[in-house]
Design a protein around this motif. Structure first.
Motif, short mmCIF file in Angstrom:
data_model
loop_
_atom_site.label_atom_id
_atom_site.label_comp_id
_atom_site.label_asym_id
_atom_site.label_seq_id
_atom_site.Cartn_x
_atom_site.Cartn_y
_atom_site.Cartn_z
N ASN A 117 0.77 -1.25 0.10
CA ASN A 117 -0.11 0.01 0.01
C ASN A 117 0.69 1.18 0.03
OD1 ASN A 117 -2.76 -0.93 0.23
ND2 ASN A 117 -1.85 -2.21 1.97
N GLY A 118 0.28 2.33 -0.33
CA GLY A 118 0.84 3.55 -0.47
C GLY A 118 1.36 4.22 0.98
N THR A 119 0.78 3.64 2.08
CA THR A 119 1.32 3.90 3.46
C THR A 119 2.47 3.23 3.76
OG1 THR A 119 -1.03 4.15 4.11
CG2 THR A 119 0.69 4.22 5.85
N ASP A 120 2.77 1.87 3.10
CA ASP A 120 3.71 1.15 3.44
C ASP A 120 4.93 1.94 2.55
OD1 ASP A 120 2.08 -0.93 4.07
OD2 ASP A 120 2.11 -1.87 2.26
N ALA A 121 4.82 2.47 1.58
CA ALA A 121 5.91 2.91 0.78
C ALA A 121 6.36 4.32 1.40
CB ALA A 121 5.44 3.33 -0.56
N THR A 122 5.43 5.28 1.67
CA THR A 122 5.63 6.44 2.35
C THR A 122 6.37 6.12 3.62
OG1 THR A 122 3.54 6.65 3.25
CG2 THR A 122 3.73 8.05 1.30
N THR A 123 5.99 5.34 4.60
CA THR A 123 6.45 4.97 5.78
C THR A 123 8.04 4.54 5.45
OG1 THR A 123 4.44 4.66 6.71
CG2 THR A 123 6.23 3.65 7.88
N THR A 124 8.20 3.51 4.67
CA THR A 124 9.70 3.05 4.34
C THR A 124 10.34 4.04 4.04
OG1 THR A 124 8.52 0.88 3.79
CG2 THR A 124 10.63 1.53 2.73
N CYS A 125 9.88 5.34 3.19
CA CYS A 125 10.68 6.24 2.81
C CYS A 125 11.15 7.09 3.93
CB CYS A 125 9.96 7.16 1.83
SG CYS A 125 9.59 6.58 0.08
N VAL A 126 10.33 7.45 4.98
CA VAL A 126 10.78 8.07 6.02
C VAL A 126 11.79 7.25 6.84
CG1 VAL A 126 9.97 8.92 8.33
CG2 VAL A 126 8.47 9.54 6.16
N THR A 127 11.54 5.90 7.24
CA THR A 127 12.50 5.24 7.90
C THR A 127 13.86 5.09 6.99
OG1 THR A 127 10.51 3.68 8.31
CG2 THR A 127 12.71 2.77 8.61
N ILE A 128 13.95 5.27 5.63
CA ILE A 128 15.28 5.24 5.13
C ILE A 128 15.97 6.52 5.36
CG2 ILE A 128 16.56 5.30 2.90
CD1 ILE A 128 14.14 3.19 1.91
#
Ligand code: PMP
Length: 409
Positions: A117-128
């Motif tokens: 999901n989009g939330t997975d992707a935005t959250t992964t970006c912030v973590t990176i």
């Protein structure tokens, strides 16, 4: 709405076994009466509700439908992969091929990772970004939607203040507020997350000014922070190589989902080389993140978008719809604003607190079999052709007449 309709019966059944009968923004209670909650099927540019009514659809499943529901080539690719295997002990070859395709296609992309999901992707970006910089603060647009996780959900119900401790807010296109947020973050600034276009619900859409987009990039360059572009809604609809590519601005990371696999569940993070090690160093995963069917669908989708010049078609058809509605609005003497990219239409009426005109317009169009949305940007797909645009304009004519009659032309 008939109380004995299949839709109403399903709502009553759902109410007993699903909290609130439905969650989130897809709750039909957030739409005017008459809009269905439940759908039976979809094909091309149309959806059918459970009572058999057919609508020419301008929500496109809130974005995922890019090529038309049930696109034969995408579904064939998915079925082929399905016959081999979907969720296995690890990814299939499709993951590597899809990553190669994104790296070849997207301007800033040196690598890609996949989620659902989009939330997975935005959250992964912030973590990176936090892993790469060793810093905590993230600049985020006030009112911007980046998903439903506690750090970014539009609701604070069930969310702790601590979930948001390291966010600093700016207003889209407001350089002063952007600089102030960067000062507030100081030496702890990890990232700025921003959407390519301002697309908040119940507001007119806004393109970024070149000054704003340049300032976002400049602050990240000056402070070694990470620029995250949230392409979840815009990806594959605005510009194939990335939505800010025409502005000459590349993000360090981008989050993708929605249209990426024409409705199959898939999200992606793409990034630049300097974040490769940080991306490899974080722990992220999900039981279904490497399922192969959506990846096969994603490969087919991107190839079709390239081959068939889908974005040009969306621009052409979206432009015709906008011009048609503008002409009708003038003829009916109804003042309205159509803003943002024509591929993602937004129609809002002047002097319309409470969206009474918007609701009436959408209800009247729905009666004519055209599904418009009163408070969210809409979406076009490649299956919206000349005939569909004409049909939509004819429905808008009737709907605008209803608005003019009720509220004055
Ligand atoms: N970012 C943007 C810009 C979105 O529009 C959305 C979904 N509406 C998300 C993130 C979250 O995506 P998802 O609902 O797939 O988690």
């Amino acid at each position: 709405m008939l109380t004995n309709s299949v839709d109403q019966t399903l709502r009553r059944r759902a109410d007993r076994v699903v909290p609130g009968s439905m969650w989130g923004h897809l709750h039909a209670g957030k739409l005017p009466p008459g809009f269905p909650q439940f759908y039976a099927r979809a094909e091309g540019a149309r959806v059918w509700d459970v009572d058999g009514r057919c609508y020419l659809d301008f929500m496109c499943a809130w974005g995922p439908n890019l090529l038309g529901y049930g696109n034969a080539e995408v579904d064939e690719a998915a079925l082929r992969q399905q016959s081999l295997g979907d969720t296995m002990n690890g990814p299939s070859e499709a993951m590597v091929e899809l990553a190669e395709l994104l790296v070849e296609t997207v301007g800033h992309a040196d690598w890609a990772m996949f989620q659902k999901n989009g939330t997975d992707a935005t959250t992964t970006c912030v973590t990176i970004a936090r892993a790469a910089t060793g810093r905590r603060k993230v600049l985020i647009g006030r009112g911007a939607y980046h998903g439903a996780a506690p750090w970014c959900s539009p609701s604070v119900v069930g969310v702790t203040a601590e979930d948001r401790t390291h966010l600093c807010y700016f207003d889209y296109n407001d350089l002063g507020s952007l600089e102030a947020a960067a000062r507030e973050a100081g030496a702890d600034l990890a990232a700025i997350i921003v959407s390519p276009v301002r697309q908040e619900r119940e507001l007119d859409q806004e393109f970024p000014t070149p000054q704003f987009a340049n300032a976002v990039r400049a602050i990240c360059d000056r402070t070694d922070a990470v620029l995250i572009l949230d392409e979840v809604r815009t990806g594959l609809r605005l510009h194939l190589e990335g939505s800010w590519q025409p502005l000459g601005i590349e993000p360090d990371l981008a989050a993708w989902s929605k249209a990426l696999a024409n409705g199959y569940p898939l999200a992606a993070v793409t990034g630049k080389d300097h974040l490769r090690a940080a991306a490899a160093g974080i722990f992220v995963t999900g039981s279904f993140w490497c399922s192969a069917v959506p990846m096969a669908a994603g490969i087919a989708t991107i190839n079709i978008v390239k081959r068939e010049r889908v974005i040009e078609r969306l621009l052409d058809m979206g432009g015709r719809l906008r011009a048609g509605i503008a002409a009708l609005a003038e003829r009916h003497g109804v003042a309205l604003r159509q803003t943002g990219p024509v591929q993602m239409p937004s129609i809002r009426f002047d002097n319309d607190p409470g969206l009474r005109k918007g609701d009436l317009f959408c209800q009247a169009a729905l009666d004519k079999g055209v599904y418009f949305h009163p408070w969210h940007n809409m979406f076009l797909s490649a299956s919206h052709g000349l005939a569909e645009i004409e049909e939509a304009i004819a429905a808008a004519d009737v709907a605008l007449a209803a608005v003019a009659e009720r509220f004055g032309g």
